[in-house]
Scaffold this active site. Sequence first.
Site, PDB file in Angstrom:
ATOM      1  N   CYS A 133     -29.138 -70.439  36.979  1.00 18.57           N
ATOM      2  CA  CYS A 133     -28.840 -69.594  38.137  1.00 18.57           C
ATOM      3  C   CYS A 133     -29.243 -68.142  37.914  1.00 18.57           C
ATOM      4  O   CYS A 133     -28.392 -67.247  37.856  1.00 18.57           O
ATOM      5  CB  CYS A 133     -27.358 -69.698  38.468  1.00 18.57           C
ATOM      6  SG  CYS A 133     -26.910 -71.373  38.863  1.00 18.57           S
ATOM      7  N   GLY A 161     -44.174 -61.587  10.611  1.00 21.51           N
ATOM      8  CA  GLY A 161     -44.807 -60.953  11.762  1.00 21.51           C
ATOM      9  C   GLY A 161     -46.120 -61.567  12.180  1.00 21.51           C
ATOM     10  O   GLY A 161     -46.719 -61.149  13.170  1.00 21.51           O
ATOM     11  N   ARG A 212     -42.410 -67.484  12.691  1.00 25.58           N
ATOM     12  CA  ARG A 212     -43.123 -68.032  13.845  1.00 25.58           C
ATOM     13  C   ARG A 212     -44.378 -68.818  13.441  1.00 25.58           C
ATOM     14  O   ARG A 212     -44.638 -69.906  13.951  1.00 25.58           O
ATOM     15  CB  ARG A 212     -43.532 -66.863  14.751  1.00 25.58           C
ATOM     16  CG  ARG A 212     -44.131 -67.271  16.073  1.00 25.58           C
ATOM     17  CD  ARG A 212     -44.703 -66.057  16.815  1.00 25.58           C
ATOM     18  NE  ARG A 212     -43.877 -64.893  16.777  1.00 25.58           N
ATOM     19  CZ  ARG A 212     -42.962 -64.575  17.685  1.00 25.58           C
ATOM     20  NH1 ARG A 212     -42.779 -65.349  18.727  1.00 25.58           N
ATOM     21  NH2 ARG A 212     -42.248 -63.471  17.557  1.00 25.58           N
ATOM     22  N   GLU A 238     -42.902 -63.455   4.482  1.00 34.35           N
ATOM     23  CA  GLU A 238     -41.812 -64.143   5.186  1.00 34.35           C
ATOM     24  C   GLU A 238     -42.227 -64.623   6.574  1.00 34.35           C
ATOM     25  O   GLU A 238     -41.685 -64.167   7.580  1.00 34.35           O
ATOM     26  CB  GLU A 238     -40.618 -63.185   5.332  1.00 34.35           C
ATOM     27  CG  GLU A 238     -40.108 -62.630   4.023  1.00 34.35           C
ATOM     28  CD  GLU A 238     -39.049 -61.536   4.203  1.00 34.35           C
ATOM     29  OE1 GLU A 238     -38.929 -60.962   5.310  1.00 34.35           O
ATOM     30  OE2 GLU A 238     -38.344 -61.268   3.233  1.00 34.35           O
ATOM     31  N   PRO A 239     -43.205 -65.524   6.667  1.00 32.20           N
ATOM     32  CA  PRO A 239     -43.584 -66.002   7.996  1.00 32.20           C
ATOM     33  C   PRO A 239     -42.498 -66.876   8.616  1.00 32.20           C
ATOM     34  O   PRO A 239     -41.905 -67.701   7.923  1.00 32.20           O
ATOM     35  CB  PRO A 239     -44.843 -66.841   7.719  1.00 32.20           C
ATOM     36  CG  PRO A 239     -44.723 -67.267   6.295  1.00 32.20           C
ATOM     37  CD  PRO A 239     -43.954 -66.190   5.587  1.00 32.20           C
TER      38      PRO A 239
END
Length: 435
Positions: A364, A251, A296, A293-294
């Site tokens: 599109c 997080g 990002r 638990e990184p």
Amino acid sequence: MESRLSLFPLNTEATQKGHLVIGGCDTVELAAEYGTPLYVYDELTLRNCCREFRNEFGQRYADTTVLYASKAFLNKAIANLLKEEGVGLDVVSAGELYIAKSVEFPMDMVYLHGNNKSVEELKMALKHHIARIVVDSYDELRTLAAMAEEGGHIPDILLRITPGVDAHTHSHITTGVTGSKFGFPIFDADEAVDRAMSAPSLNLIGLHFHIGSLISDVQPYKEAIDTVLDFAAGMRDQHGLELEELDIGGGFSVPYTMEDKVPEVSVYAEVIVSRVIRKCKQLDLPLPMLTIEPGRAIAARAGVALYQAGVIKNVPGLRKYVSLDGGMADNIRPALYDAKYVATVANRMQEGDTDKVTIAGRFCESGDILVRDIELPPVMAGDIIAIPGCGAYCLPLASNYNASLKPAVVMVTGGKARLIRRRETLKDLIADDLL
Ligand code: LLP
């Protein structure tokens, strides 16, 4: 312009002729050689982020394990690098486990998560004796206990607890609140501890929580740690649970724009570690192993997306669009989470930002806009647009929308680039089709 460079990988600079250089590689040349859209990962930044988490947490709390959340982006090269850095993996599918296996990732450094793991996935986890299975529901507890009994290997498990803490992030990436689809709600988790402890085929090691993603405020971590450790103390008193491990999930936030204010890794480490130590002391709990638990925060900054500008459209009096050769098919985050990014023109780094434009994708959908209202040097067709912060949750969420081809990925370091994923081909698009 200079300041935007701080959002790019560590090794980023602009040359005198105004080209953006990452890891010693000229991005304009990379775009010419490998085509666009191209995802460029800087090896040094990836390694540095791994080391930063290991050091900042490890020096404050020796018994820390760092797992990378594979869902942020995993392929063979990344898995290999993580293995070299001594970082474990959190996987959530047979697919992620398979990628880990393909590079002989040490299975005693792999944790399996998921709110609906299939029997095949549990079987695979048991077969490879992975480090932990993080159990998410009563159904899973029952299934896993039966499978383990039959298979004869006793897995080490954690129970995922939903602590009822709001991490104040986008609703799509909030997971700690009561009513989430993940984990055992804390008010209904006593029974899970009891059942796990009384199942002879399971070895309950500890508890896990993950309260969300992009959490820029440290307060929710404190609340969740307090809540879950209070629960652990209650379980010790009631069921004799010995909490050997506390896994606090990921997080950790990263800046995507100059306005984003994000704590340093050292700040997260200080707050989390001191809270765990204080609370354990207060509850007279022995200090557990701490797992983080990184996802990002390890991958995002290392990755840059390169695109080629095509059509420039001026809607008089309203806005000017610069359209790219990629967009929501390779980066759905702006459309899905209203995520904000910045951009630079990789071949005009020495020019002033005099033109306000909106950067649109080629797909599109009207919602296919990557960056709204950004000042850039006047962009011409053929220019290379670079978007930083694209290393996490872009490629794993990529699709073949409009039958587009998923981008190539290169890893750069010391002036050398190597292809770590080839671009998809038109043939790939029909390879699985049957008439
Ligand atoms: N651990 C668990 C159990 C998780 O579910 C997640 C992310 C992580 C760790 C890693 O979280 P991180 O450190 O990367 O924030 N697609 C969204 C993010 C979804 C995150 C899902 N779980 C996005 O693009 O923002």
